[in-house]
Scaffold this motif. Structure first.
Motif, PDB file in Angstrom:
ATOM      1  N   ASN A   3     -47.274  18.751  45.013  1.00  0.00           N
ATOM      2  CA  ASN A   3     -45.902  19.213  44.769  1.00  0.00           C
ATOM      3  C   ASN A   3     -45.009  18.954  45.975  1.00  0.00           C
ATOM      4  OD1 ASN A   3     -45.901  20.069  42.151  1.00  0.00           O
ATOM      5  ND2 ASN A   3     -46.340  22.215  42.600  1.00  0.00           N
TER       6      ASN A   3
ATOM      7  N   GLU B 272     -41.781  16.498  46.233  1.00  0.00           N
ATOM      8  CA  GLU B 272     -40.500  17.088  46.621  1.00  0.00           C
ATOM      9  C   GLU B 272     -39.881  16.361  47.810  1.00  0.00           C
ATOM     10  OE1 GLU B 272     -41.197  21.201  47.337  1.00  0.00           O
ATOM     11  OE2 GLU B 272     -41.617  21.658  45.214  1.00  0.00           O
TER      12      GLU B 272
ATOM     13  N   ASN C 282     -56.123  20.706  38.956  1.00  0.00           N
ATOM     14  CA  ASN C 282     -54.924  20.693  38.111  1.00  0.00           C
ATOM     15  C   ASN C 282     -53.812  19.811  38.672  1.00  0.00           C
ATOM     16  OD1 ASN C 282     -54.409  22.456  40.236  1.00  0.00           O
ATOM     17  ND2 ASN C 282     -53.061  23.785  39.018  1.00  0.00           N
TER      18      ASN C 282
ATOM     19  N   LEU D 191     -51.409  18.454  35.867  1.00  0.00           N
ATOM     20  CA  LEU D 191     -50.458  19.430  35.332  1.00  0.00           C
ATOM     21  C   LEU D 191     -49.281  19.626  36.283  1.00  0.00           C
ATOM     22  CD1 LEU D 191     -52.870  22.155  33.898  1.00  0.00           C
ATOM     23  CD2 LEU D 191     -51.546  20.446  32.632  1.00  0.00           C
ATOM     24  N   LEU D 192     -49.554  19.672  37.558  1.00  0.00           N
ATOM     25  CA  LEU D 192     -48.479  19.843  38.539  1.00  0.00           C
ATOM     26  C   LEU D 192     -47.566  18.629  38.565  1.00  0.00           C
ATOM     27  CD1 LEU D 192     -50.548  21.453  41.438  1.00  0.00           C
ATOM     28  CD2 LEU D 192     -48.896  22.588  39.954  1.00  0.00           C
TER      29      LEU D 192
ATOM     30  N   LEU E 206     -47.021  16.575  36.031  1.00  0.00           N
ATOM     31  CA  LEU E 206     -46.250  16.594  34.785  1.00  0.00           C
ATOM     32  C   LEU E 206     -45.068  17.554  34.877  1.00  0.00           C
ATOM     33  CD1 LEU E 206     -49.140  16.494  32.156  1.00  0.00           C
ATOM     34  CD2 LEU E 206     -47.502  14.670  32.661  1.00  0.00           C
ATOM     35  N   LYS E 207     -45.249  18.696  35.531  1.00  0.00           N
ATOM     36  CA  LYS E 207     -44.137  19.634  35.719  1.00  0.00           C
ATOM     37  C   LYS E 207     -43.043  19.015  36.582  1.00  0.00           C
ATOM     38  CE  LYS E 207     -46.749  23.936  35.155  1.00  0.00           C
ATOM     39  NZ  LYS E 207     -47.222  25.191  35.810  1.00  0.00           N
ATOM     40  N   GLN E 208     -43.446  18.255  37.596  1.00  0.00           N
ATOM     41  CA  GLN E 208     -42.456  17.576  38.439  1.00  0.00           C
ATOM     42  C   GLN E 208     -41.695  16.522  37.632  1.00  0.00           C
ATOM     43  OE1 GLN E 208     -41.406  18.218  41.366  1.00  0.00           O
ATOM     44  NE2 GLN E 208     -42.999  18.847  42.790  1.00  0.00           N
TER      45      GLN E 208
ATOM     46  N   GLU F   3     -40.970  16.591  34.514  1.00  0.00           N
ATOM     47  CA  GLU F   3     -40.036  17.270  33.610  1.00  0.00           C
ATOM     48  C   GLU F   3     -38.719  17.627  34.280  1.00  0.00           C
ATOM     49  OE1 GLU F   3     -42.094  20.655  32.147  1.00  0.00           O
ATOM     50  OE2 GLU F   3     -43.506  19.506  30.912  1.00  0.00           O
ATOM     51  N   THR F   4     -38.769  17.924  35.568  1.00  0.00           N
ATOM     52  CA  THR F   4     -37.574  18.427  36.254  1.00  0.00           C
ATOM     53  C   THR F   4     -36.938  17.412  37.211  1.00  0.00           C
ATOM     54  OG1 THR F   4     -38.955  19.384  38.012  1.00  0.00           O
ATOM     55  CG2 THR F   4     -38.428  20.792  36.140  1.00  0.00           C
ATOM     56  N   SER F   5     -37.585  16.289  37.455  1.00  0.00           N
ATOM     57  CA  SER F   5     -37.097  15.349  38.457  1.00  0.00           C
ATOM     58  C   SER F   5     -35.945  14.493  37.930  1.00  0.00           C
ATOM     59  CB  SER F   5     -38.230  14.428  38.908  1.00  0.00           C
ATOM     60  OG  SER F   5     -37.731  13.447  39.799  1.00  0.00           O
TER      61      SER F   5
END
Length: 320
Positions: free
Chosen positions: A21, A25, A47, A50-51, A53-55, A57-59
């Motif tokens: 992450n 970032e 995981n 999963l981390l 994929l979350k990035q 979604e918001t990047s």
């Protein structure tokens, strides 16, 4: 900057959930506007995916995630490059961080010239505390020819080759080829000299900083497998031949002799054949047989028992 060529950041990732992450970032925060990230998950069992994929979604920048079975860092880095579209390429470990102006400064340097590679500053930090990062000014903190960049600090070995410090034109990688997938240990020692020596100049970008997590290994020779040690030997052999073909001098032989001496110590006694071959390399390069440098209590024991028995005792102690 009026011209903003695409920069591709290639990240092999294996079980990097603790760090990925922060790494992503640090890229998202870049002041340079035209970046894509290619992450190759090399069969992670944590995981990490999963981390990532979350990035995604918001990047606000392009993040391409490629999943594969575990095939090693070199294979993953090559897969990332083959999916990259950028004019400039940066290979980044999944736990590295770069400062906000890093890419902008390196692109600016490279856009002023042709067939050059930008090299930034590496700052080590420990215990996940970036505030305590260490800065050590090196002799190659300057614009230098590739061979001088590699050899100028000849008392300490080849110049620092942490992968995230370099921004490389795709045109150079097209000439040199990619990571050697037969190698697992010190694969960067083979890759970067080969790539750097294809450039006309290495451009030092001091304010383009990489924050590099670092720790202390008790004993490489007990942690590493025979396969890994064979990889280190082959990387040393290939780079020795490459450098001597360009400059066969006292300084190049001293630098390479230093590296062979370091690894000869780790080869013994687990890979006796590699130790003997490394010793032959040291003799050829320096005219002297391998002799390790001990300090403190180990120096006293080695004086009494000899370095080979001392090394065996130290290895046995670490295994307990």
């Amino acid at each position: 900057m009026s011209n903003n060529p695409l920069v591709s950041i290639c990240i092999p990732c294996y079980n990097a959930a603790l760090y990925i992450n922060k790494t992503i970032e640090s890229i998202i925060k870049q002041t340079y506007p035209n970046i894509e990230i290619i992450i190759v998950d090399d069969g992670s069992t944590d995981n990490s995916v999963l981390l990532i994929l979350k990035q995604i979604e918001t990047s606000h920048i392009s993040i391409n995630l490629i999943k594969q079975e575990n095939k090693g860092q070199c294979y993953a880095a090559n897969v990332a490059f083959k999916s990259a579209k950028g004019e400039y390429i940066k290979f980044l470990d999944a736990d590295d961080l770069i400062n906000e102006t890093h890419i902008e400064l390196q692109v600016l340097a490279l856009e002023k010239t042709k067939n050059c590679i930008a090299a930034g500053q590496v700052k080590r930090f420990y215990n996940n505390n970036i505030e305590n990062s260490l800065e050590e000014k090196l002799a190659n903190w300057a614009n230098l020819t590739p061979i001088d960049w590699l050899l100028i600090d000849n008392g300490k070995g080849l110049g620092m080759m942490q992968c995230a410090m370099f921004l490389i034109p795709r045109s150079i990688l097209d000439k040199t080829g990619l990571w050697n997938e037969a190698l697992s240990l010190i694969n960067d020692f083979e890759f970067f000299p080969r790539v750097l020596l294809a450039a006309d100049e290495i451009l030092f970008t001091e304010e383009a900083k990489v924050y590099y997590r670092s720790g202390t290994l008790n004993s490489l020779s007990n942690i590493l497998s025979v396969k890994a040690l064979k990889s280190a030997f082959e990387a040393l052999r290939l780079t020795t031949a490459k450098i001597l073909a360009i400059e066969d001098s006292e300084r190049s032989r001293q630098v390479l002799g230093n590296y062979w001496s370091l690894w000869a110590y780790h080869f013994y006694p687990k890979t006796q054949d590699l130790f003997e071959e490394a010793n032959n390399q040291i003799i050829t390069l320096t005219g002297k047989k391998f002799k390790p440098n001990h300090s403190g209590f180990s120096q006293t024991i080695a004086f009494i028992l000899g370095w080979k028995l001392t090394k065996r005792l130290k290895d046995f102690q670490i295994k307990q």
